[in-house]
Design a protein around this motif. Sequence first.
Motif, short mmCIF file in Angstrom:
data_model
loop_
_atom_site.label_atom_id
_atom_site.label_comp_id
_atom_site.label_asym_id
_atom_site.label_seq_id
_atom_site.Cartn_x
_atom_site.Cartn_y
_atom_site.Cartn_z
N ARG A 5 0.85 -1.20 0.00
CA ARG A 5 0.00 0.00 0.00
C ARG A 5 0.88 1.25 0.00
NH1 ARG A 5 -5.40 -0.79 0.83
NH2 ARG A 5 -6.03 -2.84 1.60
N GLY A 6 0.43 2.26 -0.74
CA GLY A 6 1.19 3.50 -0.84
C GLY A 6 0.57 4.48 -1.80
N HIS A 7 -0.19 3.99 -2.78
CA HIS A 7 -0.87 4.88 -3.72
C HIS A 7 -2.01 5.62 -3.02
CE1 HIS A 7 0.95 4.11 -7.67
NE2 HIS A 7 1.12 2.86 -7.27
N ASN A 8 -2.24 6.85 -3.46
CA ASN A 8 -3.32 7.66 -2.90
C ASN A 8 -4.59 7.59 -3.76
OD1 ASN A 8 -1.60 8.64 -0.84
ND2 ASN A 8 -0.72 10.12 -2.29
N GLY A 9 -4.82 6.44 -4.33
CA GLY A 9 -5.99 6.22 -5.18
C GLY A 9 -5.92 4.83 -5.76
N PRO A 10 -6.88 4.45 -6.59
CA PRO A 10 -6.85 3.13 -7.23
C PRO A 10 -5.54 2.90 -7.99
CG PRO A 10 -8.98 4.16 -7.55
CD PRO A 10 -8.10 5.21 -6.94
N VAL A 11 -5.03 1.68 -7.91
CA VAL A 11 -3.85 1.29 -8.67
C VAL A 11 -4.34 0.77 -10.02
CG1 VAL A 11 -1.73 -0.07 -8.68
CG2 VAL A 11 -2.76 0.63 -6.51
N THR A 12 -3.83 1.32 -11.10
CA THR A 12 -4.40 1.05 -12.42
C THR A 12 -3.56 0.13 -13.29
OG1 THR A 12 -3.35 3.10 -13.17
CG2 THR A 12 -5.67 3.22 -12.52
N ILE A 13 -2.23 0.05 -13.06
CA ILE A 13 -1.39 -0.72 -13.97
C ILE A 13 -0.14 -1.19 -13.24
CG2 ILE A 13 -0.11 1.31 -14.80
CD1 ILE A 13 -1.26 -1.71 -16.96
N LEU A 14 0.42 -2.31 -13.69
CA LEU A 14 1.67 -2.87 -13.18
C LEU A 14 2.65 -3.06 -14.33
CD1 LEU A 14 0.15 -5.71 -10.96
CD2 LEU A 14 1.03 -3.52 -10.14
N SER A 15 3.94 -3.02 -14.04
CA SER A 15 4.94 -3.24 -15.09
C SER A 15 4.83 -4.68 -15.61
CB SER A 15 6.34 -2.99 -14.55
OG SER A 15 6.62 -3.80 -13.43
N ASP A 16 5.11 -4.85 -16.91
CA ASP A 16 4.97 -6.17 -17.51
C ASP A 16 6.09 -7.12 -17.15
OD1 ASP A 16 6.81 -4.69 -18.92
OD2 ASP A 16 6.12 -5.27 -20.90
N LYS A 17 7.23 -6.58 -16.67
CA LYS A 17 8.36 -7.39 -16.23
C LYS A 17 8.95 -6.77 -14.97
CE LYS A 17 9.77 -8.96 -20.87
NZ LYS A 17 8.75 -8.23 -21.62
N LEU A 18 9.87 -7.51 -14.36
CA LEU A 18 10.58 -6.98 -13.20
C LEU A 18 11.72 -6.08 -13.67
CD1 LEU A 18 10.75 -10.11 -10.88
CD2 LEU A 18 9.13 -8.21 -10.79
N LEU A 19 12.04 -5.09 -12.86
CA LEU A 19 13.12 -4.16 -13.14
C LEU A 19 14.37 -4.55 -12.37
CD1 LEU A 19 10.79 -1.15 -12.79
CD2 LEU A 19 12.35 -1.28 -14.74
N GLY A 20 15.53 -4.33 -13.01
CA GLY A 20 16.80 -4.58 -12.34
C GLY A 20 17.45 -5.87 -12.78
N ASP A 21 18.76 -5.99 -12.50
CA ASP A 21 19.54 -7.18 -12.80
C ASP A 21 20.00 -7.82 -11.50
OD1 ASP A 21 19.47 -6.83 -15.64
OD2 ASP A 21 20.92 -5.22 -15.40
N GLY A 22 20.16 -9.13 -11.53
CA GLY A 22 20.66 -9.82 -10.34
C GLY A 22 19.64 -9.83 -9.21
N THR A 23 20.13 -9.65 -8.00
CA THR A 23 19.25 -9.67 -6.83
C THR A 23 18.61 -8.30 -6.61
OG1 THR A 23 21.10 -9.11 -5.38
CG2 THR A 23 20.65 -11.46 -5.74
N GLY A 24 17.62 -8.28 -5.76
CA GLY A 24 16.98 -7.01 -5.42
C GLY A 24 16.11 -6.43 -6.51
N LYS A 25 15.42 -7.28 -7.25
CA LYS A 25 14.56 -6.80 -8.32
C LYS A 25 13.31 -6.14 -7.76
CE LYS A 25 16.10 -9.71 -12.11
NZ LYS A 25 15.70 -10.58 -13.22
N VAL A 26 12.73 -5.23 -8.57
CA VAL A 26 11.54 -4.50 -8.16
C VAL A 26 10.51 -4.55 -9.28
CG1 VAL A 26 12.90 -2.93 -6.74
CG2 VAL A 26 12.36 -2.29 -9.08
N PHE A 27 9.26 -4.27 -8.95
CA PHE A 27 8.24 -4.07 -9.96
C PHE A 27 7.68 -2.66 -9.80
CE2 PHE A 27 5.72 -5.60 -6.39
CZ PHE A 27 4.56 -4.84 -6.45
#
Length: 482
Positions: A179-201
């Motif tokens: 949770r963190g958005h101040n309204g409805p969440v509308t979309i997610l990234s199609d892939k994970l970001l970053g290389d190796g460990t510690g990836k994010v979306f």
Amino acid sequence: MADNLPPASPSTSTNHVSTTKVTDMDIDSLVHCASYLTLQDISNMALSCKYLNRVVYSDSIWRRLYREQWPEQEPYIISQTSCATAREAYLGRYTDLQRFKYPGPVIKILSIDKLLEGRPSIVSLNDDRARITCMRLFPLKETSLFRNEAQRNENVLVTSSSDHSIRLWWKGSCQRCFRGHNGPVTILSDKLLGDGTGKVFASGGEDSTVRLWSMSSGGKCGGQHALKATLYGHEKPLVLMSVVQHKASLLASMSKDSKVRVWDTTISSDRSSCCVGMTCVPGVPVGIKCHDYLLYIAFGSSFVAVDLRTMKTAFKTSTNQPKLFSFDILPSKFLACTGGVGRAMLWDIRRSTGTGDADPMAELDGHVGPVTHLHMDPYKVVTGGREDPYVNIWDADTGNQMNILRSSSSLNLDGGGCGCCGMAADGFHIVTACYNGEECVVNFRDFNNAVCYGSFSENVTGSKFWCPSTSGHGHAGDESDG
């Protein structure tokens, strides 16, 4: 003692050098060695030389691969197929599973393991009755839930919803809530970001922000701890996102006003300085997809390719559909697909690089209402819509229809009033979501264990995707959806 040995003559050292090559081994020995290799290693071995290529065609190698991938189906499948070799049986089954290519008017249950354990394949999101807005399948190994190599090929499901939340699902239950958005969440990234460990979306919302979330954070309600950055710059709600393929730290996002921003997510900032590129298109945004250095954008009734190095348009294609509702592209096979009302269209982008109208290579007919959900991969095209209770599977090469699935069979869909509000597909898996105004139901299908080489009659309501059970539980097709 070596100093007491007589020196070797030049002729002896020149004429008696022993050079043993791997190709000097007999085929049986090489086949035994190959039994320890992965499928990728075996494929590389086949390309190295003609002799090793002969080795790779050995039935024992492919029976071993078959047994490891589908241990319970090996005797049944190979005895029932008309394939001349085990290699053909393996590759044929692998391709058919990737294409969801099995006959039948309605497929209701596809996870035999869950059925035998008494757990239905329909998952009701008990703690999330809000409408799902987006769904993604990400590798389990990129999350903190990953424990051992046996889980390497498993996925987690990430959903965003109108109640401002994002949830990570695994084994039928919610494992994380962000949770963190101040309204409805509308979309997610199609892939994970970053290389190796510690990836994010990444996620985008009606609050016009892009937010980055860690996949390795612990705790079921670790949303605030998982939030790594908030990116500002868009002035309207976010509607589309795609990770740039050639550099996994770059993210392209698009808002309702058709403005596109490219972000470098490695820059630690909560301001708009992370933005490294911008462009805009003249129409209602429909879809974006990154491939190499090109960003493909669909809007209005057209789609364009933008060079990410210059943010200039490389080419544009106008379709003969009055309005597009969805878009996906498979540049490696020069294919694109656009969703319209009642149908989707498959395009050869090599023939569609101009300013004039282009002709589709195939029309994917038979939908109810607009086609709002699209998935493409080298094996298949999957199409669905918010008004259509069915999801259709098409051959990516020809556009021929291969299967029809209910988007969810635990809701009353006979009237066609409740369709697919979310869809995600990856390899052998497909997840669909339906929302009837009161609850959201997710239907997870795993084609990995599907076995069927006959044909269905039109009145079949159960699934006959499995061979007879050896554990005394009977046929999976005899069960209902629970």
